[in-house]
Design a protein around this motif. Sequence first.
Motif, PDB file in Angstrom:
ATOM      1  N   VAL A 266       0.852  -1.191   0.000  1.00  0.00           N
ATOM      2  CA  VAL A 266       0.000   0.000   0.000  1.00  0.00           C
ATOM      3  C   VAL A 266       0.888   1.242   0.000  1.00  0.00           C
ATOM      4  O   VAL A 266       1.770   1.382   0.855  1.00  0.00           O
ATOM      5  CB  VAL A 266      -0.920   0.020   1.243  1.00  0.00           C
ATOM      6  CG1 VAL A 266      -1.752   1.297   1.270  1.00  0.00           C
ATOM      7  CG2 VAL A 266      -1.815  -1.209   1.256  1.00  0.00           C
ATOM      8  N   LYS A 267       0.671   2.144  -0.970  1.00  0.00           N
ATOM      9  CA  LYS A 267       1.452   3.373  -1.028  1.00  0.00           C
ATOM     10  C   LYS A 267       0.841   4.427  -0.118  1.00  0.00           C
ATOM     11  O   LYS A 267      -0.346   4.744  -0.230  1.00  0.00           O
ATOM     12  CB  LYS A 267       1.513   3.901  -2.462  1.00  0.00           C
ATOM     13  CG  LYS A 267       2.414   3.089  -3.380  1.00  0.00           C
ATOM     14  CD  LYS A 267       2.543   3.745  -4.742  1.00  0.00           C
ATOM     15  CE  LYS A 267       3.482   2.958  -5.646  1.00  0.00           C
ATOM     16  NZ  LYS A 267       3.623   3.592  -6.978  1.00  0.00           N
ATOM     17  N   LEU A 268       1.666   4.955   0.779  1.00  0.00           N
ATOM     18  CA  LEU A 268       1.226   5.982   1.722  1.00  0.00           C
ATOM     19  C   LEU A 268       1.898   7.304   1.370  1.00  0.00           C
ATOM     20  O   LEU A 268       3.121   7.383   1.304  1.00  0.00           O
ATOM     21  CB  LEU A 268       1.592   5.587   3.159  1.00  0.00           C
ATOM     22  CG  LEU A 268       1.095   4.218   3.646  1.00  0.00           C
ATOM     23  CD1 LEU A 268       1.623   3.951   5.054  1.00  0.00           C
ATOM     24  CD2 LEU A 268      -0.427   4.156   3.611  1.00  0.00           C
ATOM     25  N   PHE A 269       1.099   8.330   1.131  1.00  0.00           N
ATOM     26  CA  PHE A 269       1.635   9.656   0.838  1.00  0.00           C
ATOM     27  C   PHE A 269       1.879  10.374   2.154  1.00  0.00           C
ATOM     28  O   PHE A 269       0.932  10.797   2.851  1.00  0.00           O
ATOM     29  CB  PHE A 269       0.677  10.443  -0.048  1.00  0.00           C
ATOM     30  CG  PHE A 269       0.468   9.830  -1.402  1.00  0.00           C
ATOM     31  CD1 PHE A 269       1.463   9.897  -2.371  1.00  0.00           C
ATOM     32  CD2 PHE A 269      -0.714   9.162  -1.711  1.00  0.00           C
ATOM     33  CE1 PHE A 269       1.285   9.328  -3.619  1.00  0.00           C
ATOM     34  CE2 PHE A 269      -0.898   8.583  -2.957  1.00  0.00           C
ATOM     35  CZ  PHE A 269       0.106   8.664  -3.911  1.00  0.00           C
ATOM     36  N   VAL A 270       3.157  10.498   2.513  1.00  0.00           N
ATOM     37  CA  VAL A 270       3.552  10.990   3.828  1.00  0.00           C
ATOM     38  C   VAL A 270       2.972  12.366   4.138  1.00  0.00           C
ATOM     39  O   VAL A 270       2.434  12.600   5.227  1.00  0.00           O
ATOM     40  CB  VAL A 270       5.097  11.016   3.940  1.00  0.00           C
ATOM     41  CG1 VAL A 270       5.553  11.878   5.099  1.00  0.00           C
ATOM     42  CG2 VAL A 270       5.618   9.598   4.115  1.00  0.00           C
ATOM     43  N   GLU A 271       3.091  13.294   3.198  1.00  0.00           N
ATOM     44  CA  GLU A 271       2.658  14.660   3.478  1.00  0.00           C
ATOM     45  C   GLU A 271       1.158  14.741   3.761  1.00  0.00           C
ATOM     46  O   GLU A 271       0.711  15.523   4.613  1.00  0.00           O
ATOM     47  CB  GLU A 271       3.039  15.586   2.317  1.00  0.00           C
ATOM     48  CG  GLU A 271       4.532  15.833   2.185  1.00  0.00           C
ATOM     49  CD  GLU A 271       5.282  14.732   1.459  1.00  0.00           C
ATOM     50  OE1 GLU A 271       6.512  14.857   1.285  1.00  0.00           O
ATOM     51  OE2 GLU A 271       4.643  13.740   1.037  1.00  0.00           O
ATOM     52  N   THR A 272       0.371  13.913   3.058  1.00  0.00           N
ATOM     53  CA  THR A 272      -1.072  13.881   3.310  1.00  0.00           C
ATOM     54  C   THR A 272      -1.360  13.336   4.696  1.00  0.00           C
ATOM     55  O   THR A 272      -2.202  13.868   5.428  1.00  0.00           O
ATOM     56  CB  THR A 272      -1.774  13.015   2.240  1.00  0.00           C
ATOM     57  OG1 THR A 272      -1.498  13.558   0.945  1.00  0.00           O
ATOM     58  CG2 THR A 272      -3.270  12.989   2.456  1.00  0.00           C
ATOM     59  N   LEU A 273      -0.656  12.271   5.079  1.00  0.00           N
ATOM     60  CA  LEU A 273      -0.820  11.703   6.418  1.00  0.00           C
ATOM     61  C   LEU A 273      -0.373  12.690   7.496  1.00  0.00           C
ATOM     62  O   LEU A 273      -0.992  12.780   8.563  1.00  0.00           O
ATOM     63  CB  LEU A 273      -0.017  10.406   6.548  1.00  0.00           C
ATOM     64  CG  LEU A 273      -0.498   9.195   5.735  1.00  0.00           C
ATOM     65  CD1 LEU A 273       0.426   8.006   5.986  1.00  0.00           C
ATOM     66  CD2 LEU A 273      -1.927   8.847   6.099  1.00  0.00           C
ATOM     67  N   GLU A 274       0.705  13.433   7.230  1.00  0.00           N
ATOM     68  CA  GLU A 274       1.205  14.404   8.212  1.00  0.00           C
ATOM     69  C   GLU A 274       0.191  15.515   8.459  1.00  0.00           C
ATOM     70  O   GLU A 274       0.063  16.001   9.587  1.00  0.00           O
ATOM     71  CB  GLU A 274       2.548  14.974   7.752  1.00  0.00           C
ATOM     72  CG  GLU A 274       3.690  13.985   7.887  1.00  0.00           C
ATOM     73  CD  GLU A 274       5.012  14.511   7.341  1.00  0.00           C
ATOM     74  OE1 GLU A 274       6.061  13.906   7.649  1.00  0.00           O
ATOM     75  OE2 GLU A 274       4.993  15.501   6.583  1.00  0.00           O
ATOM     76  N   ASP A 275      -0.534  15.921   7.419  1.00  0.00           N
ATOM     77  CA  ASP A 275      -1.585  16.921   7.597  1.00  0.00           C
ATOM     78  C   ASP A 275      -2.644  16.417   8.575  1.00  0.00           C
ATOM     79  O   ASP A 275      -3.080  17.130   9.478  1.00  0.00           O
ATOM     80  CB  ASP A 275      -2.242  17.243   6.254  1.00  0.00           C
ATOM     81  CG  ASP A 275      -1.535  18.370   5.522  1.00  0.00           C
ATOM     82  OD1 ASP A 275      -0.616  18.971   6.106  1.00  0.00           O
ATOM     83  OD2 ASP A 275      -1.893  18.647   4.364  1.00  0.00           O
ATOM     84  N   ARG A 276      -3.058  15.190   8.375  1.00  0.00           N
ATOM     85  CA  ARG A 276      -4.076  14.605   9.259  1.00  0.00           C
ATOM     86  C   ARG A 276      -3.535  14.412  10.670  1.00  0.00           C
ATOM     87  O   ARG A 276      -4.236  14.638  11.661  1.00  0.00           O
ATOM     88  CB  ARG A 276      -4.556  13.276   8.680  1.00  0.00           C
ATOM     89  CG  ARG A 276      -5.363  13.434   7.393  1.00  0.00           C
ATOM     90  CD  ARG A 276      -5.516  12.124   6.658  1.00  0.00           C
ATOM     91  NE  ARG A 276      -6.081  11.073   7.508  1.00  0.00           N
ATOM     92  CZ  ARG A 276      -6.044   9.779   7.201  1.00  0.00           C
ATOM     93  NH1 ARG A 276      -5.458   9.382   6.071  1.00  0.00           N
ATOM     94  NH2 ARG A 276      -6.566   8.888   8.020  1.00  0.00           N
ATOM     95  N   MET A 277      -2.257  14.014  10.770  1.00  0.00           N
ATOM     96  CA  MET A 277      -1.651  13.810  12.079  1.00  0.00           C
ATOM     97  C   MET A 277      -1.505  15.135  12.836  1.00  0.00           C
ATOM     98  O   MET A 277      -1.671  15.198  14.059  1.00  0.00           O
ATOM     99  CB  MET A 277      -0.289  13.140  11.926  1.00  0.00           C
ATOM    100  CG  MET A 277       0.347  12.672  13.244  1.00  0.00           C
ATOM    101  SD  MET A 277      -0.570  11.321  14.044  1.00  0.00           S
ATOM    102  CE  MET A 277      -0.175   9.954  12.939  1.00  0.00           C
TER     103      MET A 277
END
Length: 365
Positions: A266-277
């Motif tokens: 599964v490809k995880l887009f770090v910057e998108t996840l960091e926004d949510r985090m």
Amino acid sequence: MTNEQIKVNGRLYSLKEIKAQDPETAKWHEADRPALDFVCRWTNGQTEFRINTSGSTGKPKTIAVYRDKMLHSARQTVKALGLSQNQRALVCLNTAYVAGMMMLVRGLEAKMRMEVVEPGALPFENTDEAPDFVAMVPLQLKALLEAGYRQMVEQAGCIILGGAPVDTVLAKEIKTLKGVKVYATYGMTETVSHIALKRLNGSVPERAYSALGDTEIATDDRDCLRLRSFLTDGEWLQSNDIVRLHGDKSFEWLGRVDNVINSGGVKLFVETLEDRMAELFANLGINRRFFLSGVSDEVLGQKCVLFYEGKAFSDAEIQRLKEAIEKNFGKYERPKAFLAVMSFEESPTGKVLRTPTKAKAYEVD
């Protein structure tokens, strides 16, 4: 102050007198020298400038930038933002680097009244009035709002933000700002400065960047942005930024391809996840810098790991964080470890250097 003068750290200089100086022997205040040296060389027609890169995506280096490209970039921005003669520009970025230099070029090209202040967390601290135009990094705007400068921020005409992504928490605050126009910028070293802008507030904040002037955009087979303009000598320039195109001149930035985590296929887009985090941290009252990154894992190939700054969280804090992440993140998105770093490594311009920071981390849980 007129547009024939420039104020640097509270001292007023005549542009005519600056031009007449020899930058090698001029008896300027040392703190003022970087800005005045550039203005002197620019007004005397110098065509090539050597600048330092920040080293945020590799080793710092010195590169050459050329007058015609700097002028082209400045004119695109002046036109896009409607900047005009005698408006007040505040330069609060380091003028030894391209972001600060380009603020000087824009001000000179548009014949604005310019004030230069030392780069710092509170750029409005030592100035008397809100500027019509200012460029800053997101941390500076965040610090101003937290320190009670909201009214002065809203009195500014236009703020452009660069150097780092605008996180979700700050983006929400920016949406509430009235009067001032706030834009995120997109650019890279090879394009001298930004080549696209995205309005962050107003009646309808924008999701996508709009490319400036003659900039053409496309994507490669990885969905990474390609661009072409006078700034690239008419050649296609390949980036490692994953984007989603919104027509011929607009794109949504998703993240860096080299930061993508491939976890269990599964490809995880770090910057998108960091926004949510970041939003989750804010809701939990956690005021820590952090980033997400992939670490090798025998089962998953890579696992998502959260690196945070400061002393280690207590067991209770870790448990509270895990419970919140469990509710808000999918199976592969959830960090599989939490690594503390006493202080993040930074570039000279304040960007977090992920690779050397990761080397300093120690596992908490």
